[in-house]
Motif scaffolding. Structure first.
Motif, PDB file in Angstrom:
ATOM      1  N   GLY A 372       0.812  -0.947   0.285  1.00 25.90           N
ATOM      2  CA  GLY A 372       0.116   0.287  -0.078  1.00 25.90           C
ATOM      3  C   GLY A 372       0.542   1.287   0.059  1.00 25.90           C
ATOM      4  N   ILE A 373       1.632   1.383   0.921  1.00 28.79           N
ATOM      5  CA  ILE A 373       2.704   2.592   1.179  1.00 28.79           C
ATOM      6  C   ILE A 373       3.803   2.556  -0.448  1.00 28.79           C
ATOM      7  CG2 ILE A 373       5.129   3.603   1.818  1.00 28.79           C
ATOM      8  CD1 ILE A 373       4.203   2.181   4.938  1.00 28.79           C
ATOM      9  N   ALA A 374       4.558   1.645  -1.094  1.00 28.19           N
ATOM     10  CA  ALA A 374       4.929   1.582  -2.004  1.00 28.19           C
ATOM     11  C   ALA A 374       3.911   1.613  -3.225  1.00 28.19           C
ATOM     12  CB  ALA A 374       5.395   0.451  -2.772  1.00 28.19           C
ATOM     13  N   LEU A 375       2.941   1.517  -3.478  1.00 24.90           N
ATOM     14  CA  LEU A 375       2.016   2.293  -4.172  1.00 24.90           C
ATOM     15  C   LEU A 375       1.681   3.041  -4.249  1.00 24.90           C
ATOM     16  CD1 LEU A 375      -0.112  -1.426  -5.024  1.00 24.90           C
ATOM     17  CD2 LEU A 375       1.851  -0.100  -6.845  1.00 24.90           C
ATOM     18  N   GLU A 376       1.137   3.601  -3.510  1.00 25.87           N
ATOM     19  CA  GLU A 376       0.623   5.552  -3.455  1.00 25.87           C
ATOM     20  C   GLU A 376       1.750   6.234  -3.557  1.00 25.87           C
ATOM     21  OE1 GLU A 376      -1.454   8.147   0.225  1.00 25.87           O
ATOM     22  OE2 GLU A 376      -0.833   6.488   0.838  1.00 25.87           O
ATOM     23  N   ARG A 377       2.711   5.928  -2.699  1.00 28.84           N
ATOM     24  CA  ARG A 377       4.296   6.802  -2.945  1.00 28.84           C
ATOM     25  C   ARG A 377       4.138   6.770  -4.140  1.00 28.84           C
ATOM     26  NH1 ARG A 377       4.841   8.985   2.059  1.00 28.84           N
ATOM     27  NH2 ARG A 377       6.267  10.178   2.014  1.00 28.84           N
ATOM     28  N   LEU A 378       4.236   5.445  -4.703  1.00 28.23           N
ATOM     29  CA  LEU A 378       5.301   5.020  -6.618  1.00 28.23           C
ATOM     30  C   LEU A 378       4.347   6.313  -7.596  1.00 28.23           C
ATOM     31  CD1 LEU A 378       6.684   4.076  -8.746  1.00 28.23           C
ATOM     32  CD2 LEU A 378       5.189   2.483  -8.876  1.00 28.23           C
ATOM     33  N   PHE A 379       3.023   6.196  -7.239  1.00 31.36           N
ATOM     34  CA  PHE A 379       1.847   6.911  -7.952  1.00 31.36           C
ATOM     35  C   PHE A 379       1.728   8.476  -8.172  1.00 31.36           C
ATOM     36  CE2 PHE A 379       1.593   2.377  -9.892  1.00 31.36           C
ATOM     37  CZ  PHE A 379       0.813   2.905 -11.244  1.00 31.36           C
ATOM     38  N   THR A 380       1.902   8.822  -6.743  1.00 32.23           N
ATOM     39  CA  THR A 380       2.012   9.901  -6.664  1.00 32.23           C
ATOM     40  C   THR A 380       3.248  10.887  -6.771  1.00 32.23           C
ATOM     41  OG1 THR A 380       0.755   9.810  -3.867  1.00 32.23           O
ATOM     42  CG2 THR A 380       2.016  11.785  -4.084  1.00 32.23           C
ATOM     43  N   ARG A 381       4.170   9.782  -6.891  1.00 28.80           N
ATOM     44  CA  ARG A 381       5.375  10.252  -6.926  1.00 28.80           C
ATOM     45  C   ARG A 381       5.683  11.024  -8.641  1.00 28.80           C
ATOM     46  NH1 ARG A 381      10.520  11.906  -4.819  1.00 28.80           N
ATOM     47  NH2 ARG A 381      12.582  11.797  -5.690  1.00 28.80           N
ATOM     48  N   PHE A 382       5.454   9.877  -9.474  1.00 25.29           N
ATOM     49  CA  PHE A 382       5.528   9.786 -10.644  1.00 25.29           C
ATOM     50  C   PHE A 382       4.132   9.065 -11.186  1.00 25.29           C
ATOM     51  CE2 PHE A 382       9.711   8.092  -8.681  1.00 25.29           C
ATOM     52  CZ  PHE A 382      10.168   9.145  -9.617  1.00 25.29           C
ATOM     53  N   PRO A 383       2.941  10.878 -11.730  1.00 29.62           N
ATOM     54  CA  PRO A 383       1.706  10.147 -11.965  1.00 29.62           C
ATOM     55  C   PRO A 383       1.601   9.792 -12.646  1.00 29.62           C
ATOM     56  CG  PRO A 383       2.237  12.729 -11.919  1.00 29.62           C
ATOM     57  CD  PRO A 383       3.362  12.097 -10.905  1.00 29.62           C
ATOM     58  N   GLY A 384       2.797   9.714 -13.785  1.00 28.09           N
ATOM     59  CA  GLY A 384       2.498   9.194 -15.825  1.00 28.09           C
ATOM     60  C   GLY A 384       3.496   8.758 -15.524  1.00 28.09           C
ATOM     61  N   LEU A 385       3.784   7.345 -14.882  1.00 28.32           N
ATOM     62  CA  LEU A 385       4.473   6.192 -15.149  1.00 28.32           C
ATOM     63  C   LEU A 385       3.551   5.102 -15.522  1.00 28.32           C
ATOM     64  CD1 LEU A 385       6.144   4.145 -12.267  1.00 28.32           C
ATOM     65  CD2 LEU A 385       4.046   3.136 -13.155  1.00 28.32           C
ATOM     66  N   ASP A 386       4.410   4.005 -16.689  1.00 30.66           N
ATOM     67  CA  ASP A 386       3.805   3.470 -17.391  1.00 30.66           C
ATOM     68  C   ASP A 386       4.430   2.902 -17.747  1.00 30.66           C
ATOM     69  OD1 ASP A 386       1.536   2.238 -18.891  1.00 30.66           O
ATOM     70  OD2 ASP A 386       0.884   4.183 -19.847  1.00 30.66           O
ATOM     71  N   LEU A 387       4.532   1.680 -18.163  1.00 33.20           N
ATOM     72  CA  LEU A 387       5.137   0.216 -19.243  1.00 33.20           C
ATOM     73  C   LEU A 387       5.703   0.706 -19.356  1.00 33.20           C
ATOM     74  CD1 LEU A 387       2.732  -2.726 -18.878  1.00 33.20           C
ATOM     75  CD2 LEU A 387       4.784  -1.736 -16.886  1.00 33.20           C
ATOM     76  N   ALA A 388       6.779   0.366 -20.376  1.00 33.88           N
ATOM     77  CA  ALA A 388       7.995   0.813 -21.849  1.00 33.88           C
ATOM     78  C   ALA A 388       8.095   0.394 -22.733  1.00 33.88           C
ATOM     79  CB  ALA A 388       9.151   1.152 -21.182  1.00 33.88           C
ATOM     80  N   VAL A 389       7.279  -1.152 -22.190  1.00 39.68           N
ATOM     81  CA  VAL A 389       7.454  -2.062 -22.876  1.00 39.68           C
ATOM     82  C   VAL A 389       5.197  -2.894 -23.408  1.00 39.68           C
ATOM     83  CG1 VAL A 389       9.674  -2.957 -23.590  1.00 39.68           C
ATOM     84  CG2 VAL A 389       7.740  -4.419 -22.519  1.00 39.68           C
ATOM     85  N   PRO A 390       4.958  -3.283 -24.045  1.00 36.30           N
ATOM     86  CA  PRO A 390       3.337  -4.040 -23.793  1.00 36.30           C
ATOM     87  C   PRO A 390       3.606  -5.043 -23.521  1.00 36.30           C
ATOM     88  CG  PRO A 390       4.124  -2.835 -26.821  1.00 36.30           C
ATOM     89  CD  PRO A 390       5.418  -3.344 -25.770  1.00 36.30           C
ATOM     90  N   GLU A 391       2.302  -4.828 -22.754  1.00 41.91           N
ATOM     91  CA  GLU A 391       2.407  -6.764 -21.238  1.00 41.91           C
ATOM     92  C   GLU A 391       2.648  -7.938 -21.907  1.00 41.91           C
ATOM     93  OE1 GLU A 391       1.709  -8.932 -17.812  1.00 41.91           O
ATOM     94  OE2 GLU A 391       1.269  -6.426 -18.242  1.00 41.91           O
TER      95      GLU A 391
END
Length: 418
Positions: A372-391
Motif C-alpha cells: 500500500g505504501i509503495a503504490l501510493e508513494r510511487l504513483f504520487t511521485r510519478f503520476p505519469g508512470l507507464d510500462l515501457a514495453v507492451p504487457e
C-alpha cells in the motif's frame, strides 16, 4: 492437451501466465489432476470454496511424512519442488509442532507490531524512489521497477527484521529465485539449496556471535535456552521460509499491482479521485493476479472427496490461488475483470491468495502495509508512470509457483512537484 477430457493437466515447468489454463480447468471442476515435474502425479484445488475448505480441512496435513511417493523413494534428490516438501519449519509442520514454531515468530507480525514499522517502510520507499529516478535518468528515462523498487523494499524490510547484513541480500534473492523455480535442473536445484542453507548458516552464526534486537537473535536465544523449542535445522528452515516468503510474495504483489494499474488507467483514476483506496488496489491485485499461483504442498491423510473429486491419500496437492481468485462461482461472471471497487460477495472474502486456516500467511499484514505504501508513494511521485514495453512482451517467471514477470521496465514521466 485438451483440458475438457479429464486428462491430467501438465503443469508447465517454465511457468508463464496461468489464467487461461486456470479458466479451462475451472470449467471442468473445482479440483483437477495435474502432472508435476518428473511425471509426479498430483492434484490442484482451483475453486474458491473448494480451496477454502481444503486449506482448513482436519484430514489434510503439511508434513511430508504423508507424501506417498516421497516416502516410497520415488522422488529424486534434485526434484525442483523438494524443498517445499521437506524444509523443516512451520510450512511443513502440523498440530503442536506447527503451533510451537509459529509462536516463536508470530509476535513480530501482529497488526500492531507491523504498524510500528510504517515510518521505516515510508523512509525506505522514498529512498528507493530516488534511486529509481536516478536509474531511469541514466537509461533514457526507462528503469526496471522490479529491480530498483519492488525487490529492494520487501527484501530490505525482512532483512532488517531478521538482522541480515545488506551484503547478503542480492545473493539471498538469487538463491531464493532458484529455490522457487520449477524449470531448474536436478544438479542446479541441489546446489542452490545447499548454498542457501550454507548462507543461512553463516547468518545464524554471525547473529549467535553478535546478537542484536532482531528476530534471528531471538530465535537463536530460544534454541539455546530450550532445545525443545527450536531444533538447529528448524532455525535454518524458519529463516529460509521467512526470507523467501518475506520478500518474494510482496515483490510479486507490487509488480502485479503496477502492471494492473498501468493496464487499467480508469481504475487508477478512481483511486486518485478518492473513489477507491490504495488498500483496495492491494486487495484486488491479490485476488485478480495472485503473487503465488500454485503453492506446494498439502496431503490428505485419508482418501478425501472434495467437491465431487476424489483425492487419494498421500497425494501432493497444490493450492491454486490464482485460479481461486478468478473463480466465477465466488466472484461473479466478471471475475476476470480488474475492479478496485469490487465489493466482497456475501460469504466470500475477496481472495485466498495469502492463505486460510492455521497456515494463513504470518506476513500478510506486513505485505499489505508495504504494498500500500509503495503504490501510493510511487504513483504520487510519478503520476505519469507507464510500462515501457507492451504487457505481452514482459518476460514471465520461470515457475508455476510464483506468478509475475521477471522484469518491469517503466517510463517514469515527469515527477510531481513536492
Amino acid at each position: 492437451m485438451d483440458d475438457r477430457t479429464g486428462t491430467p493437466h501438465l503443469l508447465d515447468p517454465s511457468g508463464g501466465c496461468p489464467h487461461a489454463a486456470n479458466a479451462r480447468l475451472l470449467a471442468r471442476g473445482a479440483v483437477a489432476p495435474v502432472v508435476l515435474p518428473g511425471d509426479v502425479e498430483g492434484m490442484a484445488v482451483l475453486g474458491h470454496e473448494a480451496l477454502r475448505e481444503f486449506l482448513s480441512h482436519p484430514d489434510v496435513a503439511k508434513n511430508a511424512a504423508h507424501f506417498t511417493a516421497l516416502r516410497e523413494g520415488r522422488i529424486a534428490e534434485g526434484w525442483p519442488l523438494l524443498t517445499f516438501a521437506t524444509v523443516p519449519g512451520m510450512t511443513t509442520a502440523d498440530g503442536d509442532d506447527h503451533r510451537r514454531l509459529r509462536s516463536l515468530v508470530s509476535r513480530a507480525f501482529t497488526v500492531r507490531r507491523v504498524e510500528e514499522l510504517r515510518p521505516r517502510v515510508v523512509e525506505l520507499t522514498d529512498s528507493l524512489l530516488v534511486g529509481l529516478e536516478r536509474a531511469a535518468s541514466a537509461d533514457g528515462g526507462v528503469a526496471d521497477l522490479r529491480r530498483h523498487f519492488a525487490l529492494p523494499l520487501p527484501m530490505g524490510v525482512i532483512c532488517e527484521l531478521l538482522g541480515v547484513d545488506a551484503g547478503y541480500r542480492d545473493r539471498l534473492h538469487h538463491l531464493s529465485s532458484q529455490v522457487v523455480a520449477t524449470d531448474i535442473g536436478p544438479a542446479e536445484a541441489v546446489a542452490a539449496n545447499r548454498e542457501l542453507v550454507a548462507v543461512l548458516g553463516e547468518i545464524a552464526a554471525d547473529r549467535a556471535e553478535r546478537p542484536g534486537d532482531d528476530l534471528t537473535s531471538g530465535l537463536i536465544a530460544a534454541r539455546d535456552e530450550d532445545g525443545d523449542r527450536l531444533a538447529p535445522q528448524e532455525l535454518i528452515g524458519t529463516l529460509l521460509l521467512m526470507i523467501i516468503a518475506g520478500h518474494e510474495t510482496t515483490l510479486n504483489l507490487i509488480t502485479n499491482a503496477v502492471r494492473a494499474l498501468c493496464g487499467h488507467r480508469d481504475q487508477l483514476a478512481l483511486v486518485r479521485k478518492g473513489e477507491a483506496s490504495w488498500a483496495d488496489v492491494v486487495e484486488e491485485t491479490l485476488r485478480w493476479d495472485a503473487p503465488v499461483s500454485y503453492f506446494p504442498f498439502r496431503y490428505p491423510v485419508r482418501d478425501l472427496t472434495l467437491h465431487g473429486t476424489l483425492i487419494p491419500k498421500g497425494t501432493p496437492v497444490l493450492a491454486g490461488y490464482s485460479a481461486a481468485g478468478r473463480d466465477p462461482a465466488a466472484h461473479g461472471t466478471d471475475a476476470d475483470r480488474f475492479d478496485v471497487t469490487r465489493p466482497a460477495r456475501p460469504g466470500a472474502a475477496r481472495g485466498l491468495s495469502l492463505g486460510h486456516g492455521a497456515h494463513y500467511c504470518l506476513g500478510a499484514p506486513l505485505a499489505r502495509l508495504e504494498a500500500g505504501i509503495a503504490l501510493e508513494r510511487l504513483f504520487t511521485r510519478f503520476p505519469g508512470l507507464d510500462l515501457a514495453v507492451p504487457e505481452p512482451e514482459l518476460p514471465r517467471h520461470s515457475s508455476f509457483v510464483g506468478n509475475s514477470v521477471r522484469t518491469l521496465p517503466v517510463r517514469l514521466g515527469t515527477p510531481a512537484a513536492y
